[in-house]
Design a protein around this motif. Sequence first.
Motif, PDB file in Angstrom:
ATOM      1  N   PHE A 130      -7.184  32.172  -8.417  1.00 35.66           N
ATOM      2  CA  PHE A 130      -8.080  31.206  -7.349  1.00 35.66           C
ATOM      3  C   PHE A 130      -8.347  30.143  -8.098  1.00 35.66           C
ATOM      4  O   PHE A 130      -8.871  30.085  -9.102  1.00 35.66           O
ATOM      5  N   SER A 131      -8.044  28.965  -7.283  1.00 29.78           N
ATOM      6  CA  SER A 131      -8.514  27.703  -7.648  1.00 29.78           C
ATOM      7  C   SER A 131      -9.410  26.828  -6.832  1.00 29.78           C
ATOM      8  O   SER A 131      -9.446  26.662  -5.753  1.00 29.78           O
ATOM      9  N   GLU A 132     -10.530  26.618  -7.406  1.00 26.75           N
ATOM     10  CA  GLU A 132     -11.821  25.843  -6.717  1.00 26.75           C
ATOM     11  C   GLU A 132     -12.511  24.968  -7.754  1.00 26.75           C
ATOM     12  O   GLU A 132     -13.540  25.349  -7.945  1.00 26.75           O
ATOM     13  N   PRO A 133     -11.706  23.939  -8.418  1.00 27.75           N
ATOM     14  CA  PRO A 133     -12.773  23.263  -9.219  1.00 27.75           C
ATOM     15  C   PRO A 133     -14.117  22.721  -8.739  1.00 27.75           C
ATOM     16  O   PRO A 133     -14.168  22.252  -7.602  1.00 27.75           O
ATOM     17  N   HIS A 134     -15.148  22.782  -9.434  1.00 26.86           N
ATOM     18  CA  HIS A 134     -16.623  21.983  -8.884  1.00 26.86           C
ATOM     19  C   HIS A 134     -16.601  20.955  -9.572  1.00 26.86           C
ATOM     20  O   HIS A 134     -17.505  19.965  -9.296  1.00 26.86           O
ATOM     21  N   LYS A 135     -16.180  20.824 -10.733  1.00 29.53           N
ATOM     22  CA  LYS A 135     -16.410  19.525 -11.708  1.00 29.53           C
ATOM     23  C   LYS A 135     -14.867  18.825 -11.905  1.00 29.53           C
ATOM     24  O   LYS A 135     -13.900  19.527 -12.011  1.00 29.53           O
ATOM     25  N   LEU A 136     -15.114  17.621 -12.369  1.00 29.01           N
ATOM     26  CA  LEU A 136     -13.934  16.713 -12.479  1.00 29.01           C
ATOM     27  C   LEU A 136     -13.187  17.379 -13.919  1.00 29.01           C
ATOM     28  O   LEU A 136     -11.896  17.349 -13.943  1.00 29.01           O
ATOM     29  N   GLU A 137     -13.990  17.576 -14.676  1.00 33.72           N
ATOM     30  CA  GLU A 137     -13.457  18.077 -15.997  1.00 33.72           C
ATOM     31  C   GLU A 137     -12.658  19.346 -15.918  1.00 33.72           C
ATOM     32  O   GLU A 137     -11.977  19.827 -16.742  1.00 33.72           O
ATOM     33  N   GLN A 138     -12.818  20.139 -14.669  1.00 32.06           N
ATOM     34  CA  GLN A 138     -11.992  21.312 -14.548  1.00 32.06           C
ATOM     35  C   GLN A 138     -10.505  21.169 -14.302  1.00 32.06           C
ATOM     36  O   GLN A 138      -9.806  22.001 -14.334  1.00 32.06           O
ATOM     37  N   ILE A 139     -10.303  19.827 -13.717  1.00 33.93           N
ATOM     38  CA  ILE A 139      -8.960  19.504 -13.334  1.00 33.93           C
ATOM     39  C   ILE A 139      -7.926  19.590 -14.568  1.00 33.93           C
ATOM     40  O   ILE A 139      -6.824  20.322 -14.354  1.00 33.93           O
ATOM     41  N   PRO A 140      -8.288  19.034 -15.828  1.00 39.05           N
ATOM     42  CA  PRO A 140      -7.322  19.102 -16.506  1.00 39.05           C
ATOM     43  C   PRO A 140      -7.461  20.489 -17.339  1.00 39.05           C
ATOM     44  O   PRO A 140      -6.326  21.016 -17.691  1.00 39.05           O
ATOM     45  N   GLU A 141      -8.555  21.179 -17.322  1.00 41.71           N
ATOM     46  CA  GLU A 141      -8.454  22.373 -17.864  1.00 41.71           C
ATOM     47  C   GLU A 141      -7.427  23.338 -17.017  1.00 41.71           C
ATOM     48  O   GLU A 141      -6.785  24.271 -17.587  1.00 41.71           O
ATOM     49  N   THR A 142      -7.517  23.221 -15.706  1.00 42.38           N
ATOM     50  CA  THR A 142      -6.612  23.894 -14.914  1.00 42.38           C
ATOM     51  C   THR A 142      -5.200  23.647 -15.153  1.00 42.38           C
ATOM     52  O   THR A 142      -4.285  24.339 -15.257  1.00 42.38           O
ATOM     53  N   LEU A 143      -4.896  22.381 -15.625  1.00 38.99           N
ATOM     54  CA  LEU A 143      -3.592  21.887 -15.756  1.00 38.99           C
ATOM     55  C   LEU A 143      -2.940  22.613 -17.094  1.00 38.99           C
ATOM     56  O   LEU A 143      -1.702  22.819 -17.110  1.00 38.99           O
ATOM     57  N   VAL A 144      -3.918  22.722 -17.937  1.00 35.95           N
ATOM     58  CA  VAL A 144      -3.619  23.467 -19.133  1.00 35.95           C
ATOM     59  C   VAL A 144      -3.198  24.631 -19.185  1.00 35.95           C
ATOM     60  O   VAL A 144      -2.193  25.224 -19.660  1.00 35.95           O
ATOM     61  N   LYS A 145      -4.121  25.378 -18.459  1.00 34.98           N
ATOM     62  CA  LYS A 145      -4.000  26.950 -17.924  1.00 34.98           C
ATOM     63  C   LYS A 145      -2.511  27.000 -17.155  1.00 34.98           C
ATOM     64  O   LYS A 145      -1.839  28.098 -17.771  1.00 34.98           O
ATOM     65  N   PHE A 146      -2.373  26.187 -16.485  1.00 32.05           N
ATOM     66  CA  PHE A 146      -0.895  26.397 -15.635  1.00 32.05           C
ATOM     67  C   PHE A 146       0.077  26.180 -16.582  1.00 32.05           C
ATOM     68  O   PHE A 146       1.252  26.658 -16.362  1.00 32.05           O
ATOM     69  N   GLY A 147       0.071  25.097 -17.404  1.00 30.96           N
ATOM     70  CA  GLY A 147       1.194  24.869 -18.398  1.00 30.96           C
ATOM     71  C   GLY A 147       1.357  26.215 -19.041  1.00 30.96           C
ATOM     72  O   GLY A 147       2.744  26.464 -19.580  1.00 30.96           O
ATOM     73  N   SER A 148       0.293  26.726 -19.679  1.00 29.06           N
ATOM     74  CA  SER A 148       0.445  28.082 -20.548  1.00 29.06           C
ATOM     75  C   SER A 148       1.211  29.287 -19.608  1.00 29.06           C
ATOM     76  O   SER A 148       1.905  29.860 -20.023  1.00 29.06           O
ATOM     77  N   MET A 149       0.809  29.207 -18.370  1.00 32.47           N
ATOM     78  CA  MET A 149       1.146  30.332 -17.745  1.00 32.47           C
ATOM     79  C   MET A 149       2.360  30.178 -17.177  1.00 32.47           C
ATOM     80  O   MET A 149       3.321  31.027 -17.115  1.00 32.47           O
ATOM     81  N   PHE A 150       2.869  28.802 -17.020  1.00 37.84           N
ATOM     82  CA  PHE A 150       4.345  28.683 -16.342  1.00 37.84           C
ATOM     83  C   PHE A 150       5.331  28.206 -17.559  1.00 37.84           C
ATOM     84  O   PHE A 150       6.434  28.011 -17.319  1.00 37.84           O
ATOM     85  N   GLY A 151       4.921  28.118 -18.708  1.00 37.81           N
ATOM     86  CA  GLY A 151       5.701  27.648 -19.540  1.00 37.81           C
ATOM     87  C   GLY A 151       6.175  26.251 -19.631  1.00 37.81           C
ATOM     88  O   GLY A 151       7.248  25.862 -20.133  1.00 37.81           O
TER      89      GLY A 151
END
Length: 311
Positions: A130-151
């Motif tokens: 589930f993706s719904e960032p409430h803060k701008l700082e969550q955008i790069p956090e999500t990118l890092v998570k996706f990078g680890s998930m997708f290789g």
Amino acid sequence: MKKIIKVIQNNWPVFFLLGVFSVATAAPVIVSDDAGNTLTINRAPQRIVSLAPHVTELIFAAGAGDKIVGTVRYSDFPAAAKDIPRIGDNRQLDMERVMALKPDLLVVWMHGAFERQLDVLKQSGIPFFFSEPHKLEQIPETLVKFGSMFGTEKTANAAAADFRQRLSELTNKYQGKPKVRTFYQVWHKPLYTLNDKHIVSDAIRLCGGENIFGKLPVTAPVVSIEAVLHENPEVLISAESKNQRDNGLEQWKTFSSMTAVKNNQLMTVDGDLVNRSGPRIIDGAAAICDALEQARIHRNSGNNKENKGKK
């Protein structure tokens, strides 16, 4: 057999390292989504379904756009996203098409109106993020998570670093600036705005703005013209869509007593840059900052003229 054993013995460091490597790469990736759920990924997803435009942008920025096999209406950025098959919109999904795509991951926006359909998909056993960032700082956090998930760590981490750099620059530039009372108009028929829980309000705060309806309990409340006039914002920002003929600013020009109208501080920003919680929102934040700075410049200009008149 002796020959095979001898080869293994002579090359045991290589076989040992290969064994360690295979164990390391087989380790599951554990991440938490924006709803606080823990997701365990045992294998990098190869068939992703994106159920929101901002999700599609995030996945592409993280370097896994080629893994998206289905998405929803308005997922039009980057250009390659336009070629991805559509399986519905934020109101209705084509369940048969979704299942036919055989996704191994669904990335979902939590406020889609297809929540009941998602319950059915959950029962199928397909993993959800589930993706719904409430803060701008969550955008790069999500990118890092996706990078680890997708290789795709290298691409995702670079995109995250770029976002953080730009966020830091805006923070340094606008922190401590005088507050500007701001009305953010999402839509004008009816008159929609956003409260402080939405990521747009985080961008407004970053720029030194104050959302006049930030304290309302509903994330996207409908307000009246009278309520806006009562709050008397110094700047009015309309999130104009590229496909929108009328951005709704004209209706305000008759209310000459409102400070934003009196000072000609009726601004538009590209709605796709701000209303989508993806990497491009940092561009939208910069546009909001520019609009608020224009209001400050006008305010200071007016004060200077008033002071000169008193001399």
